[in-house]
Design a protein around this motif. Structure first.
Motif: not given
Length: 195
Positions: A62-72, A74-80, A85-89
């Motif tokens: 499926g649609f899995v993303e690898y998110i590192e600290s500081g990833h934004t 649409a102008d919103m910083m994801l809280p990693v 490091n995180a995965v987003r499902l």
């Protein structure tokens, strides 16, 4: 001669049993449970993972993303958190890992998750044939992360642990973030009469 063959057979049986027991997963983070060993850049298109085995020790669909600290997004910083490091499902996404466990022993799977979109988010955690549907809450803290746990009792010594986002959203990237997955053996409480 027959007696020595029996002793050899007994020795081999004990040796194989010892190897099987030593292969059982230990309490703590699952192998690469904190996603520190990230994907090779050739298995990524932006943050989206393109390979089924892009993250070591995990199988993805499926649609899995690898998110590192500081990833934004649409102008919103994801809280990693910094250094994590995180995965987003996203839409209909699953991460899973094969585990060696002891049959008929209780285990608890715990993971740290956060919402990344305003939509209702739920994760289906399963070890066949058992499963649990866990709603990911909006947590009003300075981090936005919360810990979720789910217990199971395996019927086999080799099982697949799956964490699946059941949602289908207009934005396929909308889905929970996960930064750590751990396991704990649960031992039954012993009752001592008179205490």
């Amino acid at each position: 001669m027959a007696t020595s063959m029996r002793w050899i057979a007994l020795f081999l049986l004990v040796a194989v049993s010892a190897l099987a027991v030593s292969a059982i997963i230990e309490d703590g983070l699952l192998p690469n449970g904190d996603f520190r060993n990230g994907p090779d850049k050739s298995q990524m298109k932006g943050p989206v993972l393109t390979g089924k085995h892009a993250i070591p020790n995990w199988e993805l669909s499926g649609f899995v993303e690898y998110i590192e600290s500081g990833h934004t997004q649409a102008d919103m910083m994801l809280p990693v958190p910094v250094g994590a490091n995180a995965v987003r499902l996203g839409n209909d996404a699953t991460i899973r890992q094969q585990l060696k466990v002891a049959r008929h022993t209780y285990y608890s799977i715990s993971f740290i998750a956060a919402r990344s979109c305003a939509q209702e988010e739920k994760l289906n955690v399963s070890v066949d044939p058992e499963f649990g549907l866990l709603p990911i809450q909006t947590v009003y803290t300075n981090t936005g992360w919360d810990t979720y746990s789910w217990a199971f009792k395996p019927r086999h010594t080799t099982v697949w642990l799956s964490i699946h986002n059941t949602g289908i959203e207009e934005n396929p990237a909308c889905g929970p973030l996960i930064i750590a997955v751990a396991i704990k053996t649960l031992y039954p409480q012993l009752y001592n009469k008179g205490t």
